[in-house]
Design a protein around this motif. Structure first.
Motif, PDB file in Angstrom:
ATOM      1  N   ALA A 100      -5.532  24.060  77.395  1.00  0.00           N
ATOM      2  CA  ALA A 100      -6.865  23.495  77.161  1.00  0.00           C
ATOM      3  C   ALA A 100      -7.168  23.427  75.674  1.00  0.00           C
ATOM      4  CB  ALA A 100      -7.926  24.329  77.884  1.00  0.00           C
ATOM      5  N   GLY A 101      -6.748  24.438  74.945  1.00  0.00           N
ATOM      6  CA  GLY A 101      -6.945  24.437  73.500  1.00  0.00           C
ATOM      7  C   GLY A 101      -6.116  23.352  72.832  1.00  0.00           C
ATOM      8  N   ALA A 102      -4.912  23.125  73.331  1.00  0.00           N
ATOM      9  CA  ALA A 102      -4.066  22.064  72.794  1.00  0.00           C
ATOM     10  C   ALA A 102      -4.725  20.699  72.970  1.00  0.00           C
ATOM     11  CB  ALA A 102      -2.698  22.083  73.471  1.00  0.00           C
ATOM     12  N   LEU A 103      -5.344  20.486  74.123  1.00  0.00           N
ATOM     13  CA  LEU A 103      -6.029  19.218  74.368  1.00  0.00           C
ATOM     14  C   LEU A 103      -7.192  19.035  73.401  1.00  0.00           C
ATOM     15  CD1 LEU A 103      -6.382  16.651  76.033  1.00  0.00           C
ATOM     16  CD2 LEU A 103      -7.755  17.987  77.664  1.00  0.00           C
ATOM     17  N   ARG A 104      -7.939  20.109  73.137  1.00  0.00           N
ATOM     18  CA  ARG A 104      -9.062  20.014  72.191  1.00  0.00           C
ATOM     19  C   ARG A 104      -8.565  19.682  70.787  1.00  0.00           C
ATOM     20  NH1 ARG A 104     -10.903  24.467  75.229  1.00  0.00           N
ATOM     21  NH2 ARG A 104     -10.071  25.925  73.679  1.00  0.00           N
ATOM     22  N   LEU A 105      -7.495  20.335  70.369  1.00  0.00           N
ATOM     23  CA  LEU A 105      -6.945  20.062  69.038  1.00  0.00           C
ATOM     24  C   LEU A 105      -6.448  18.625  68.944  1.00  0.00           C
ATOM     25  CD1 LEU A 105      -4.929  23.338  68.341  1.00  0.00           C
ATOM     26  CD2 LEU A 105      -7.112  22.661  67.338  1.00  0.00           C
ATOM     27  N   PHE A 106      -5.768  18.169  69.979  1.00  0.00           N
ATOM     28  CA  PHE A 106      -5.279  16.788  70.018  1.00  0.00           C
ATOM     29  C   PHE A 106      -6.434  15.807  69.876  1.00  0.00           C
ATOM     30  CE2 PHE A 106      -4.744  13.170  72.979  1.00  0.00           C
ATOM     31  CZ  PHE A 106      -3.746  12.467  72.314  1.00  0.00           C
ATOM     32  N   ARG A 107      -7.489  16.005  70.650  1.00  0.00           N
ATOM     33  CA  ARG A 107      -8.636  15.092  70.600  1.00  0.00           C
ATOM     34  C   ARG A 107      -9.338  15.118  69.250  1.00  0.00           C
ATOM     35  NH1 ARG A 107     -11.364  16.483  76.513  1.00  0.00           N
ATOM     36  NH2 ARG A 107     -10.185  14.931  77.741  1.00  0.00           N
ATOM     37  N   SER A 108      -9.258  16.232  68.550  1.00  0.00           N
ATOM     38  CA  SER A 108      -9.972  16.337  67.269  1.00  0.00           C
ATOM     39  C   SER A 108      -9.401  15.403  66.213  1.00  0.00           C
ATOM     40  CB  SER A 108      -9.933  17.787  66.761  1.00  0.00           C
ATOM     41  OG  SER A 108      -8.650  18.139  66.272  1.00  0.00           O
ATOM     42  N   ASN A 109      -8.226  14.828  66.480  1.00  0.00           N
ATOM     43  CA  ASN A 109      -7.645  13.905  65.508  1.00  0.00           C
ATOM     44  C   ASN A 109      -8.456  12.626  65.367  1.00  0.00           C
ATOM     45  OD1 ASN A 109      -4.897  14.792  64.274  1.00  0.00           O
ATOM     46  ND2 ASN A 109      -4.897  15.546  66.388  1.00  0.00           N
ATOM     47  N   ARG A 110      -9.239  12.274  66.377  1.00  0.00           N
ATOM     48  CA  ARG A 110     -10.132  11.128  66.216  1.00  0.00           C
ATOM     49  C   ARG A 110     -11.103  11.374  65.073  1.00  0.00           C
ATOM     50  NH1 ARG A 110     -15.342  10.274  69.824  1.00  0.00           N
ATOM     51  NH2 ARG A 110     -15.730  12.137  68.582  1.00  0.00           N
ATOM     52  N   ASP A 111     -11.724  12.563  65.057  1.00  0.00           N
ATOM     53  CA  ASP A 111     -12.692  12.876  64.006  1.00  0.00           C
ATOM     54  C   ASP A 111     -12.017  12.931  62.640  1.00  0.00           C
ATOM     55  OD1 ASP A 111     -14.558  13.070  66.037  1.00  0.00           O
ATOM     56  OD2 ASP A 111     -14.326  15.235  66.236  1.00  0.00           O
ATOM     57  N   ALA A 112     -10.823  13.509  62.600  1.00  0.00           N
ATOM     58  CA  ALA A 112     -10.094  13.568  61.333  1.00  0.00           C
ATOM     59  C   ALA A 112      -9.814  12.164  60.807  1.00  0.00           C
ATOM     60  CB  ALA A 112      -8.775  14.330  61.533  1.00  0.00           C
ATOM     61  N   GLY A 113      -9.379  11.277  61.703  1.00  0.00           N
ATOM     62  CA  GLY A 113      -9.069   9.915  61.293  1.00  0.00           C
ATOM     63  C   GLY A 113     -10.288   9.130  60.857  1.00  0.00           C
ATOM     64  N   LEU A 114     -11.414   9.347  61.530  1.00  0.00           N
ATOM     65  CA  LEU A 114     -12.644   8.657  61.151  1.00  0.00           C
ATOM     66  C   LEU A 114     -13.154   9.134  59.798  1.00  0.00           C
ATOM     67  CD1 LEU A 114     -14.548   8.486  64.563  1.00  0.00           C
ATOM     68  CD2 LEU A 114     -13.662   6.556  63.223  1.00  0.00           C
ATOM     69  N   ILE A 115     -12.979  10.413  59.502  1.00  0.00           N
ATOM     70  CA  ILE A 115     -13.364  10.937  58.186  1.00  0.00           C
ATOM     71  C   ILE A 115     -12.587  10.213  57.091  1.00  0.00           C
ATOM     72  CG2 ILE A 115     -13.151  12.960  56.662  1.00  0.00           C
ATOM     73  CD1 ILE A 115     -13.800  14.682  59.178  1.00  0.00           C
ATOM     74  N   LEU A 116     -11.288  10.048  57.311  1.00  0.00           N
ATOM     75  CA  LEU A 116     -10.462   9.381  56.305  1.00  0.00           C
ATOM     76  C   LEU A 116     -10.871   7.917  56.156  1.00  0.00           C
ATOM     77  CD1 LEU A 116      -8.125   9.512  54.334  1.00  0.00           C
ATOM     78  CD2 LEU A 116      -6.558   9.040  56.240  1.00  0.00           C
ATOM     79  N   PHE A 117     -11.100   7.228  57.258  1.00  0.00           N
ATOM     80  CA  PHE A 117     -11.512   5.828  57.187  1.00  0.00           C
ATOM     81  C   PHE A 117     -12.865   5.690  56.485  1.00  0.00           C
ATOM     82  CE2 PHE A 117     -13.826   2.217  59.227  1.00  0.00           C
ATOM     83  CZ  PHE A 117     -13.097   1.187  58.636  1.00  0.00           C
ATOM     84  N   ALA A 118     -13.798   6.585  56.790  1.00  0.00           N
ATOM     85  CA  ALA A 118     -15.114   6.532  56.144  1.00  0.00           C
ATOM     86  C   ALA A 118     -14.992   6.729  54.639  1.00  0.00           C
ATOM     87  CB  ALA A 118     -16.024   7.601  56.746  1.00  0.00           C
ATOM     88  N   ALA A 119     -14.114   7.638  54.223  1.00  0.00           N
ATOM     89  CA  ALA A 119     -13.930   7.887  52.787  1.00  0.00           C
ATOM     90  C   ALA A 119     -13.333   6.667  52.100  1.00  0.00           C
ATOM     91  CB  ALA A 119     -13.030   9.106  52.587  1.00  0.00           C
TER      92      ALA A 119
END
Length: 310
Positions: free
Chosen positions: A281-300
């Motif tokens: 379950a923790g692995a799934l949460r970490l995997f999904r968090s890559n959306r937020d990481a990617g959006l941060i980079l695109f916003a910057a």
């Protein structure tokens, strides 16, 4: 209440399982509509590439029409890719706990219906692709060979995530191709970094299935790295950052892009620190968090473009 037919890694209470006609739902699940993280991760390299092209071309923002087309195309082609993958893997999926309730192995959809649905999604993706210039169209078509190969790799290749990376990171070439009608070294560096990113996050995702994969004889980077999975993902993410630094330098990105890349790097480092091979379950949460990481980079990167107005 969750739909009993929904899959373990689906978003609970998603509209696709609540408000759509019952007969549509198996097809929506086949396209992974109730798991939007997939199309987000396919989309983000496209948006990064559009932003990188804007930076290199001195534009004030990424091409908004291209970004909308990439969004529509990512949803359509992610669905088509998942449908194709499930057609190929329908027998293997019956042997893995997380996948045996997918529409094909569970009998909710027949093979003929899945093939028709695959064609319809492919037509939708083609309609989007044809809106770009001729070079971008050819570049898009070139990805199909890698996409077709991926489902078979897990049967004999210990790192099928590399082939997945080649396919899922393809958008890192598309934004640049759509903007310039050619490819350049910044786009190539972004593509290589995106491949490493995909291998890293999909290794985390594969931790959910590591025991079933061993029983079914399915190969994955999570099994390949074994007890050193943290190190394996850390190397992938380090390569991601290194190649992206190169892409930014070649595109003459400004401070905002590099600050965003720093935040992105910290996000990836946090993922590595929290990896637990025994916590699916923790692995799934970490995997999904890559959306937020990617959006941060695109916003910057987008902010970096906008700052050139002043």
């Amino acid at each position: 209440m969750d739909n009993p037919a929904s899959l373990p890694d689906a978003v609970r209470g998603h509209w696709a399982d609540r408000v759509t006609p019952v007969e549509w739902r198996p097809y929506l699940r086949l396209a992974r509509i109730e798991r939007p993280i997939g199309w987000w991760l396919l989309l983000l390299p496209c948006w990064w590439s559009a932003a990188l092209a804007a930076l290199a071309g001195g534009q004030s923002w990424p091409n908004p029409i291209h970004c909308v087309l990439f969004l529509i195309g990512a949803v359509a082609m992610r669905g088509a890719g998942c449908t194709y993958n499930d057609i190929v893997d329908r027998d293997i999926d019956t042997r893995v706990e997380r996948t045996r309730q997918r529409p094909l192995p569970s009998g909710q959809i027949g093979l003929k219906g899945a093939l028709v649905f695959l064609v319809l999604q492919g037509v939708a993706g083609l309609a989007v692709l044809l809106q770009f210039n001729a070079f971008a169209i050819m570049t898009g078509f070139a990805s199909l060979g890698v996409v077709a190969l991926y489902p078979f790799m897990k049967r004999f290749f210990w790192m099928p995530q590399i082939v997945l990376g080649l396919a899922f990171a393809w958008g890192a070439l598309m934004g640049w191709a759509a903007a310039f009608g050619s490819l350049g070294w910044p786009a190539v560096a972004l593509y290589l970094g995106s491949i490493a990113w995909v291998v890293g996050y999909d290794t985390i995702y594969a931790l959910q299935d590591i025991e079933d994969d061993e029983i079914a004889g399915i190969k994955s980077s999570a099994r390949f790295f074994g007890e050193r999975v943290k190190l394996g993902v850390a190397i992938c993410y380090a390569l991601t950052i290194a190649f992206m630094i190169a892409a930014f330098l070649m595109a003459k990105a400004g401070p905002a892009s590099f600050i965003g890349l720093g935040v992105f790097a910290l996000h990836l480092a946090r993922q590595v620190a929290r990896i637990d091979r025994d916590d699916g379950a923790g692995a799934l949460r970490l995997f999904r968090s890559n959306r937020d990481a990617g959006l941060i980079l695109f916003a910057a990167m987008t902010l970096d473009c906008l700052l050139r107005l002043f």
